[in-house]
Design a protein around this motif. Structure first.
Motif, mmCIF file in Angstrom:
data_model
loop_
_atom_site.group_PDB
_atom_site.id
_atom_site.type_symbol
_atom_site.label_atom_id
_atom_site.label_comp_id
_atom_site.label_asym_id
_atom_site.label_seq_id
_atom_site.Cartn_x
_atom_site.Cartn_y
_atom_site.Cartn_z
ATOM 1 N N GLN A 137 -51.647 -55.138 1.202
ATOM 2 C CA GLN A 137 -52.296 -55.233 -0.108
ATOM 3 C C GLN A 137 -51.260 -55.292 -1.226
ATOM 4 O OE1 GLN A 137 -55.143 -51.985 -0.031
ATOM 5 N NE2 GLN A 137 -56.665 -53.341 0.889
ATOM 6 N N PHE A 138 -50.225 -56.090 -0.949
ATOM 7 C CA PHE A 138 -49.180 -56.402 -1.918
ATOM 8 C C PHE A 138 -48.380 -55.174 -2.352
ATOM 9 C CE2 PHE A 138 -52.800 -59.273 -2.281
ATOM 10 C CZ PHE A 138 -52.212 -60.410 -1.762
ATOM 11 N N ALA A 139 -48.116 -54.280 -1.386
ATOM 12 C CA ALA A 139 -47.228 -53.145 -1.652
ATOM 13 C C ALA A 139 -45.865 -53.700 -2.061
ATOM 14 C CB ALA A 139 -47.087 -52.282 -0.400
ATOM 15 N N PRO A 140 -45.194 -53.040 -2.988
ATOM 16 C CA PRO A 140 -43.908 -53.570 -3.473
ATOM 17 C C PRO A 140 -42.865 -53.747 -2.375
ATOM 18 C CG PRO A 140 -44.701 -51.832 -4.908
ATOM 19 C CD PRO A 140 -45.595 -51.833 -3.699
ATOM 20 N N MET A 141 -42.079 -54.785 -2.520
ATOM 21 C CA MET A 141 -40.911 -55.043 -1.677
ATOM 22 C C MET A 141 -39.687 -54.836 -2.563
ATOM 23 S SD MET A 141 -41.717 -58.590 0.334
ATOM 24 C CE MET A 141 -43.129 -58.736 1.422
ATOM 25 N N THR A 142 -38.555 -54.575 -1.939
ATOM 26 C CA THR A 142 -37.309 -54.441 -2.687
ATOM 27 C C THR A 142 -36.326 -55.499 -2.213
ATOM 28 O OG1 THR A 142 -37.614 -52.072 -3.023
ATOM 29 C CG2 THR A 142 -35.368 -52.907 -3.232
ATOM 30 N N VAL A 143 -35.765 -56.220 -3.156
ATOM 31 C CA VAL A 143 -34.709 -57.187 -2.878
ATOM 32 C C VAL A 143 -33.431 -56.611 -3.462
ATOM 33 C CG1 VAL A 143 -33.865 -59.518 -3.323
ATOM 34 C CG2 VAL A 143 -36.312 -59.140 -2.949
ATOM 35 N N ASP A 144 -32.486 -56.336 -2.583
ATOM 36 C CA ASP A 144 -31.212 -55.739 -2.987
ATOM 37 C C ASP A 144 -30.119 -56.783 -2.808
ATOM 38 O OD1 ASP A 144 -28.800 -54.266 -3.172
ATOM 39 O OD2 ASP A 144 -29.834 -52.441 -2.543
ATOM 40 N N LEU A 145 -29.668 -57.356 -3.909
ATOM 41 C CA LEU A 145 -28.639 -58.395 -3.844
ATOM 42 C C LEU A 145 -27.285 -57.798 -3.481
ATOM 43 C CD1 LEU A 145 -27.864 -61.347 -4.143
ATOM 44 C CD2 LEU A 145 -27.690 -60.992 -6.623
ATOM 45 N N ALA A 146 -27.017 -56.586 -3.922
ATOM 46 C CA ALA A 146 -25.742 -55.943 -3.592
ATOM 47 C C ALA A 146 -25.607 -55.752 -2.078
ATOM 48 C CB ALA A 146 -25.623 -54.607 -4.317
ATOM 49 N N GLU A 147 -26.693 -55.309 -1.445
ATOM 50 C CA GLU A 147 -26.687 -55.064 0.000
ATOM 51 C C GLU A 147 -27.122 -56.282 0.809
ATOM 52 O OE1 GLU A 147 -25.538 -52.310 1.469
ATOM 53 O OE2 GLU A 147 -25.041 -51.540 -0.528
ATOM 54 N N ARG A 148 -27.632 -57.295 0.113
ATOM 55 C CA ARG A 148 -28.152 -58.517 0.740
ATOM 56 C C ARG A 148 -29.221 -58.190 1.780
ATOM 57 N NH1 ARG A 148 -22.400 -59.941 0.290
ATOM 58 N NH2 ARG A 148 -22.199 -58.885 2.253
ATOM 59 N N GLN A 149 -30.239 -57.450 1.307
ATOM 60 C CA GLN A 149 -31.346 -57.145 2.211
ATOM 61 C C GLN A 149 -32.657 -56.978 1.457
ATOM 62 O OE1 GLN A 149 -30.177 -53.664 4.365
ATOM 63 N NE2 GLN A 149 -30.759 -52.267 2.746
ATOM 64 N N ILE A 150 -33.734 -57.258 2.171
ATOM 65 C CA ILE A 150 -35.089 -57.095 1.659
ATOM 66 C C ILE A 150 -35.683 -55.900 2.394
ATOM 67 C CG2 ILE A 150 -37.384 -58.143 1.463
ATOM 68 C CD1 ILE A 150 -35.878 -60.895 1.747
ATOM 69 N N SER A 151 -36.233 -54.943 1.649
ATOM 70 C CA SER A 151 -36.853 -53.767 2.254
ATOM 71 C C SER A 151 -38.363 -53.861 2.076
ATOM 72 C CB SER A 151 -36.344 -52.479 1.595
ATOM 73 O OG SER A 151 -34.949 -52.381 1.746
ATOM 74 N N LEU A 152 -39.080 -53.766 3.187
ATOM 75 C CA LEU A 152 -40.536 -53.817 3.161
ATOM 76 C C LEU A 152 -41.103 -52.415 3.056
ATOM 77 C CD1 LEU A 152 -41.074 -56.446 5.998
ATOM 78 C CD2 LEU A 152 -40.644 -56.830 3.568
ATOM 79 N N SER A 153 -42.378 -52.312 2.696
ATOM 80 C CA SER A 153 -43.019 -51.001 2.552
ATOM 81 C C SER A 153 -43.058 -50.254 3.880
ATOM 82 C CB SER A 153 -44.428 -51.152 1.980
ATOM 83 O OG SER A 153 -45.220 -51.940 2.847
ATOM 84 N N SER A 154 -42.983 -50.972 4.998
ATOM 85 C CA SER A 154 -42.989 -50.355 6.326
ATOM 86 C C SER A 154 -41.661 -49.686 6.650
ATOM 87 C CB SER A 154 -43.274 -51.424 7.388
ATOM 88 O OG SER A 154 -42.203 -52.370 7.417
ATOM 89 N N GLY A 155 -40.639 -49.974 5.839
ATOM 90 C CA GLY A 155 -39.299 -49.452 6.103
ATOM 91 C C GLY A 155 -38.398 -50.493 6.755
ATOM 92 N N GLU A 156 -38.977 -51.587 7.220
ATOM 93 C CA GLU A 156 -38.183 -52.649 7.835
ATOM 94 C C GLU A 156 -37.265 -53.282 6.792
ATOM 95 O OE1 GLU A 156 -38.697 -56.963 10.073
ATOM 96 O OE2 GLU A 156 -40.486 -55.877 9.432
ATOM 97 N N LYS A 157 -36.070 -53.644 7.239
ATOM 98 C CA LYS A 157 -35.106 -54.300 6.369
ATOM 99 C C LYS A 157 -34.750 -55.659 6.971
ATOM 100 C CE LYS A 157 -33.133 -49.989 4.613
ATOM 101 N NZ LYS A 157 -34.023 -49.911 3.517
ATOM 102 N N ILE A 158 -34.730 -56.666 6.130
ATOM 103 C CA ILE A 158 -34.400 -58.021 6.552
ATOM 104 C C ILE A 158 -33.175 -58.465 5.764
ATOM 105 C CG2 ILE A 158 -35.196 -60.417 6.607
ATOM 106 C CD1 ILE A 158 -38.068 -59.266 6.785
ATOM 107 N N GLY A 159 -32.127 -58.794 6.477
ATOM 108 C CA GLY A 159 -30.903 -59.247 5.828
ATOM 109 C C GLY A 159 -30.991 -60.702 5.405
#
Length: 195
Positions: A137-159
């Motif tokens: 339901q469109f929970a926020p995602m985090t895009v971290d350019l410094a770390e070059r990763q996307i963090s999902l609300s589930s805790g999963e991280k995608i580089g």
């Protein structure tokens, strides 16, 4: 230009391939000399019916995607004519990052110059991210350019990878003029030596 280091926000899924710059901002709305106000015409034909009423089914007309700062697209996003207004319209709407399998070359260059982060991920990963956005339901995602990763609300991280030059320019918030002005002393010394 605003620095881009880390962004947490709503990610709107937009599963349309070959979105061209005319679809992003029709030529009719490119008469403005400033960047402000273009966001209301972003995806004009998709967002509004002929009578000017919003199309309820379009993702950016539905809460919480009205406040999306991340867009998860399909292949060849931003293809078509050289139209910097397309990037301006996205930014004026509030979009700071687009994730897609591929982008139009000129659009990608305009995006970097205007502080819009483009992340290229495989089509399957983009499809999974669009599904994840809807499922949560469109929970926020985090895009971290410094770390070059996307963090999902589930805790999963995608580089993800990004051109090192583009990364530095975005993280430092440097447009073309600001990058040139970093060498103002050397430029002045060179000019002085010529006189």
């Amino acid at each position: 230009m605003q620095k881009f280091i880390r962004l947490t926000g709503v990610a709107a899924p937009l599963a349309l391939a070959n979105i061209d710059t005319d679809m992003i901002i029709p030529a009719t709305y490119m008469k403005a000399l400033t960047r402000e106000g273009l966001g209301k015409h972003l995806f004009q034909a998709l967002r509004y019916a002929e009578d000017g009423c919003e199309r309820a089914e379009f993702i950016l007309n539905r809460p919480p995607c009205r406040d999306a700062t991340i867009l998860i697209g399909e292949r060849n996003f931003g293809c078509g004519s050289s139209r910097e207004h397309a990037v301006w319209a996205l930014a004026d709407f509030g979009i700071r990052c687009i994730i897609a399998p591929s982008f139009g070359d000129i659009f990608a260059n305009n995006a970097r110059k205007n502080g819009l982060l483009l992340i290229r991920l495989p089509a399957e990963t983009c499809a999974r991210l669009r599904g994840e956005a809807a499922r949560t339901q469109f929970a926020p995602m985090t895009v971290d350019l410094a770390e070059r990763q996307i963090s999902l609300s589930s805790g999963e991280k995608i580089g993800f990878s990004v051109d090192p030059h583009d990364r530095r320019v975005l993280m430092e918030g440097l447009d073309d003029i600001a990058r040139t002005l970093r060498y103002a002393g050397a430029i002045a010394a060179f000019e002085a030596a010529l006189s």
